[in-house]
Write a protein that holds these residues in place. Structure first.
Motif, PDB file in Angstrom:
ATOM      1  N   THR A   3       0.862  -1.183   0.000  1.00 56.87           N
ATOM      2  CA  THR A   3       0.000   0.000   0.000  1.00 56.87           C
ATOM      3  C   THR A   3       0.890   1.222   0.000  1.00 56.87           C
ATOM      4  O   THR A   3       1.742   1.381   0.884  1.00 56.87           O
ATOM      5  N   SER A   4       0.709   2.104  -0.979  1.00 62.20           N
ATOM      6  CA  SER A   4       1.535   3.310  -1.085  1.00 62.20           C
ATOM      7  C   SER A   4       0.778   4.501  -0.528  1.00 62.20           C
ATOM      8  O   SER A   4      -0.295   4.863  -1.018  1.00 62.20           O
ATOM      9  N   VAL A   5       1.360   5.119   0.505  1.00 63.38           N
ATOM     10  CA  VAL A   5       0.756   6.259   1.185  1.00 63.38           C
ATOM     11  C   VAL A   5       1.485   7.531   0.772  1.00 63.38           C
ATOM     12  O   VAL A   5       2.723   7.584   0.780  1.00 63.38           O
ATOM     13  N   LEU A   6       0.713   8.556   0.419  1.00 63.44           N
ATOM     14  CA  LEU A   6       1.254   9.850   0.011  1.00 63.44           C
ATOM     15  C   LEU A   6       0.792  10.919   0.994  1.00 63.44           C
ATOM     16  O   LEU A   6      -0.191  10.741   1.713  1.00 63.44           O
ATOM     17  N   ARG A   7       1.505  12.041   0.996  1.00 66.32           N
ATOM     18  CA  ARG A   7       1.144  13.155   1.886  1.00 66.32           C
ATOM     19  C   ARG A   7       1.228  14.469   1.129  1.00 66.32           C
ATOM     20  O   ARG A   7       2.191  14.727   0.397  1.00 66.32           O
ATOM     21  N   THR A   8       0.205  15.306   1.313  1.00 60.16           N
ATOM     22  CA  THR A   8       0.228  16.688   0.840  1.00 60.16           C
ATOM     23  C   THR A   8       0.067  17.603   2.051  1.00 60.16           C
ATOM     24  O   THR A   8      -0.068  17.119   3.181  1.00 60.16           O
ATOM     25  N   HIS A   9       0.055  18.892   1.846  1.00 57.12           N
ATOM     26  CA  HIS A   9       0.026  19.814   2.984  1.00 57.12           C
ATOM     27  C   HIS A   9      -1.265  19.706   3.786  1.00 57.12           C
ATOM     28  O   HIS A   9      -1.294  20.055   4.968  1.00 57.12           O
ATOM     29  N   ASP A  10      -2.344  19.187   3.156  1.00 52.65           N
ATOM     30  CA  ASP A  10      -3.622  19.164   3.854  1.00 52.65           C
ATOM     31  C   ASP A  10      -4.246  17.783   3.973  1.00 52.65           C
ATOM     32  O   ASP A  10      -5.369  17.653   4.489  1.00 52.65           O
ATOM     33  N   TRP A  12      -3.648  13.091   3.725  1.00 60.27           N
ATOM     34  CA  TRP A  12      -2.943  11.850   3.432  1.00 60.27           C
ATOM     35  C   TRP A  12      -3.729  11.106   2.355  1.00 60.27           C
ATOM     36  O   TRP A  12      -4.963  11.208   2.298  1.00 60.27           O
ATOM     37  N   TRP A  13      -3.016  10.335   1.519  1.00 60.54           N
ATOM     38  CA  TRP A  13      -3.647   9.670   0.386  1.00 60.54           C
ATOM     39  C   TRP A  13      -3.126   8.238   0.256  1.00 60.54           C
ATOM     40  O   TRP A  13      -2.000   7.944   0.675  1.00 60.54           O
ATOM     41  N   LEU A  33      -0.764   8.570  11.733  1.00 62.03           N
ATOM     42  CA  LEU A  33      -1.387   7.868  10.615  1.00 62.03           C
ATOM     43  C   LEU A  33      -1.224   6.362  10.746  1.00 62.03           C
ATOM     44  O   LEU A  33      -2.166   5.596  10.513  1.00 62.03           O
ATOM     45  N   LEU A  34      -0.019   5.910  11.127  1.00 65.14           N
ATOM     46  CA  LEU A  34       0.217   4.479  11.261  1.00 65.14           C
ATOM     47  C   LEU A  34      -0.675   3.874  12.345  1.00 65.14           C
ATOM     48  O   LEU A  34      -1.034   2.690  12.277  1.00 65.14           O
TER      49      LEU A  34
END
Length: 319
Positions: A3-10, A12-13, A33-34
């Motif tokens: 599972t690939s988790v991404l982060r932006t300023h506002d 998590w994806w 998040l974890l």
């Protein structure tokens, strides 16, 4: 399946077949998040949702938030050790620390401080700690993956002309932007962790392939041994980052053995002046305007940590 988790300023994806699905969570840090595993699973399960967005449209930050501990293994690939005129069998398992203020995003510029002349690169696999490892924890072949949430691409950027004369690594590897991390925090299954040796690290500068090596047969101390050693003296917490070393191909080049022997007899100031004078003629060090790209994946692409693309810019002068 990873599972690939991404982060932006506002937000998590999670990466899904339809694009990036937003994770419904209040998590502010990687550790938070974890701990919200259900939210990650629900977002991943919503992969068919029409609400998914293009990954390319996201302005990605490092999926490892700061502050955190950043611990790095030294000289951990046989090819790198041999290139430095050393014997891999003589290398102990050792670590150094980096400031987590050095963590930056996978596409953010690397800021070369104005006083740094010899800026180097080191593509590495980062282990992201998933649950507490207090000193005294027993880490075994059967349980080590339970302490690691996932893996990230990292670049251990190094100011060699600061690092080497100081004979310690903290300043020379801790300037802001000296640990590009991501794009994704890739959460692996035990079956995928079992393929760790199949991961290949690659790094390009301006399109020229500089580093290209597979973990298996080259890495000296694998994650099990690193975690086992760290658990003897270093508390680790969810969200902490462990860098696992880099293979041959960095800009830094060791002098021939006879020259090294002669150099060891010189006063330090003269030795380093001569050494850095020769290194300054090495065109492989990074300069403003260069572009560094780094990837980590298995050759069949079934495990892929993603790709970094970081231009080199200018940073402040040391006060």
């Amino acid at each position: 399946m990873s599972t690939s988790v991404l982060r932006t300023h506002d937000a998590w994806w999670v990466v899904t077949p339809k694009g990036a699905a937003r994770i419904t969570t209040d998590a502010a840090t990687t550790a938070d998040l974890l701990a919200d595993a259900q939210a990650i699973e629900e977002a991943a399960a919503s992969g068919a949702s029409a609400e998914a967005v293009s990954v390319e449209s996201l302005d990605l930050l490092s999926p490892v938030t700061k502050p955190c501990r950043v611990v790095a293994q030294m000289t951990n690939y046989a090819s790198h050790v041999t290139d430095a005129n050393m014997d891999p069998s003589s290398i102990p398992l050792t670590f150094f620390r980096k400031s987590s203020a050095s963590i930056s995003g996978p596409h953010d510029p690397i800021a070369r401080p104005a006083h740094v002349r010899l800026l180097d690169y080191e593509v590495e696999i980062g282990l992201v700690v998933g649950r507490p490892i207090p000193v005294g924890t027993e880490v075994t072949d059967d349980n080590w993956t339970s302490f690691v949430a996932g893996l990230v691409v990292t670049n251990d950027v190094s100011a060699r002309d600061i690092q080497l004369p100081q004979t310690q690594y903290y300043e020379g590897k801790s300037y802001p932007s000296f640990t590009p991390t991501g794009p994704a925090l890739v959460l692996l299954t035990d079956e995928e962790f079992a393929r760790f040796d199949e991961l290949r690290l690659r790094l390009w500068v301006n399109g020229e392939l500089r580093q290209n090596a597979k973990v298996g047969g080259d890495m000296i101390y694998p994650p099990l041994e690193a975690l086992r050693s760290l658990s003897r003296f270093q508390d680790l917490a969810p969200g902490d980052l462990i860098l696992t070393g880099t293979p041959v191909g960095t800009a830094l080049s060791a002098p021939p053995k006879p020259v090294e022997i002669i150099g060891s007899m010189l006063p330090p100031t003269i030795k380093w002046r001569i050494f850095f004078g020769k290194q300054a003629k090495n065109p492989k060090y990074l300069h403003e305007g260069d572009v560094v790209e780094a990837t980590v994946a298995t050759d069949d692409g079934s495990i892929d940590l993603g790709a970094q693309r970081t231009p080199v810019g200018s940073g402040p002068r040391r006060l």
